[in-house]
Scaffold this motif. Sequence first.
Motif, mmCIF file in Angstrom:
data_model
loop_
_atom_site.group_PDB
_atom_site.id
_atom_site.type_symbol
_atom_site.label_atom_id
_atom_site.label_comp_id
_atom_site.label_asym_id
_atom_site.label_seq_id
_atom_site.Cartn_x
_atom_site.Cartn_y
_atom_site.Cartn_z
ATOM 1 N N LYS A 3 1.209 -0.836 0.352
ATOM 2 C CA LYS A 3 0.232 0.330 -0.225
ATOM 3 C C LYS A 3 1.065 1.785 -0.044
ATOM 4 O O LYS A 3 1.764 1.355 0.788
ATOM 5 C CB LYS A 3 -1.208 -0.047 1.355
ATOM 6 C CG LYS A 3 -1.761 -0.926 1.488
ATOM 7 C CD LYS A 3 -3.227 -0.830 2.186
ATOM 8 C CE LYS A 3 -3.893 -2.371 2.422
ATOM 9 N NZ LYS A 3 -4.404 -1.858 3.769
ATOM 10 N N THR A 31 5.994 1.949 0.582
ATOM 11 C CA THR A 31 4.537 1.313 0.754
ATOM 12 C C THR A 31 4.883 1.366 2.054
ATOM 13 O O THR A 31 5.669 1.886 3.903
ATOM 14 C CB THR A 31 4.960 0.348 0.373
ATOM 15 O OG1 THR A 31 5.169 -0.626 0.935
ATOM 16 C CG2 THR A 31 5.570 0.499 -0.946
ATOM 17 N N GLN A 57 -2.601 9.283 -4.882
ATOM 18 C CA GLN A 57 -2.657 10.286 -3.562
ATOM 19 C C GLN A 57 -3.038 11.774 -3.747
ATOM 20 O O GLN A 57 -3.903 12.035 -4.105
ATOM 21 C CB GLN A 57 -1.528 10.596 -3.084
ATOM 22 C CG GLN A 57 -0.584 9.364 -2.866
ATOM 23 C CD GLN A 57 0.594 9.750 -2.019
ATOM 24 O OE1 GLN A 57 1.676 10.063 -1.972
ATOM 25 N NE2 GLN A 57 1.209 8.570 -0.545
ATOM 26 N N GLN A 112 -4.828 6.190 0.338
ATOM 27 C CA GLN A 112 -4.328 5.161 0.576
ATOM 28 C C GLN A 112 -6.491 4.743 -0.745
ATOM 29 O O GLN A 112 -5.604 4.094 -1.918
ATOM 30 C CB GLN A 112 -4.176 3.872 1.231
ATOM 31 C CG GLN A 112 -2.817 3.831 2.309
ATOM 32 C CD GLN A 112 -2.807 3.069 2.721
ATOM 33 O OE1 GLN A 112 -3.584 2.458 3.076
ATOM 34 N NE2 GLN A 112 -1.674 2.840 3.632
#
Length: 514
Positions: A3, A31, A57, A112
């Motif tokens: 992620k 991440t 983002q 995320q």
Amino acid sequence: MHKLIEVELADTEQPEDNSNSDGFFYLRVRTDTRTFLFREKDRDYLTQWYDALKATQIFGVPIDKQPKTQSGIPLFIHKCIIFLSNKIDSEGIYRISGVKTRIERLRLAFNQNLHEVTLSDDQHVTHDVTSLLKQYFRELPVSLLGPWNHQLTEAVQIDDETERLYQIQDLIYELPGMEFHTLKFIMQHLYNVAQQQDSNKMGSENLGVIFGPTLMSTHEPGSEFNPHEYQLITVLIDYFPWLFQVNVELEESKGKELKLAEAELRKIMSNIDAPPRSVENSWIVEVFHNQNSLNIKIESGQTLRDVSAEILYRAKLADGDYALHEFLCNGALQRPVHLSEYLLNTTVTLWEDRVQRSWLAIDLNNIKEKLKIFEPPSADCTEQGTLQIYEGKKKWKELQCKLSQDNFSYSKLKAKTTLNLLNYSWYLGCEPNLSPPTKHCFTLRCVDPNRDHKDDIFKAFCAVDEQEMWRWLYRINYVKFKEPDYRLVRSKRATLQNPNNRNSFILLDSRQQT
């Protein structure tokens, strides 16, 4: 699957140009489990990767590249403000900071998967969301109003107030669609916040200081503090309804854009244009309280005092500081109804005059505190001073006004206008289509049944400040009623004064005795 948390063009040795001695440029990707460092000699190629990753983002991403609602408002802004819309009375809503760890977790969640984040009362805290929203605006590469900073800050420095406001309005309507709709959405929220300043301690000037730099920053050296930026935001908040040509109470939104108060008001407004209904020599008048519609039976000749007890009983309210308020023109005009007024006359004249979107509602008796600071006038009740008077065609004229006995008069050149106050009702505010200045405005509405219906029934006046406005209203109120007797009461006087009215009053009295 990793992620994504953060992405940046970086080089620890030469951060100024993100290059180093071996001719490579670096991209750092962090991440949830590890950090990756990519290098590439072709800066443009690496920048394309950076832009593609960054676009997934929210923070630090140009506002025009972010996911938006159907109305063109960035989804992140929309979600935050909708969550905050029923929390605008929170003390220090934009002054008090949230908890850093919670803010970071919320920021990570939005970065995320923006679409999956749902802000809720049981999981999120008001000041965490407001802190994150301010952080979001600070980190925009180009602030919302940054490209128009110089034109707007020049406009706010114009000496003449009317010209200043028109110039600002012209610049606002020249904004591109996305910037315009986003600014309007933000300003409506801040306007609502400022309206609750007695509770949240955040007036328009406080909000201007906070949001001026974040919404208008040019990111130029030495531009960190520009007082004209927060002055402009203050003006946008104070004059929001006029600048954006909307009525705050009735501004329609879709889905979750509707805050609770707007939803309640729209429900109220579905029936408010209907006239009173006649039932067996009596009339049914609709009175609203919160989300409830109350049908109150009124007989000819009854005053508000006569039905005061029934209204409180039907609204399930104990004796308290409540008053019946009359709202006109979509809520732009408002006044408390005096206990001595004939309630049926009040409602019927509103309908006959075709005053659009008018209704009666129970609210707190907030006029008492405003009027009690003034001393009773002299025997002749004389008052004089200067007021701005609206003359039509977007023009206000400063004229000398005088109140003597029952008459309110003002002169222009050799012409003198005299109003008999016994034939007028006073209201806070003014019609929504009037041009500024309207901040400290009150309106007189002619209720004389014998008047010429071709005449304008509204006369708008503007004072220099709030205290001066209330000083005039105190004198006008004294002429009409002597005492500010607006508080609804559950006394037995209604039954005693109306022996033929033996419905809910007798039931109410028996309950009070038990």
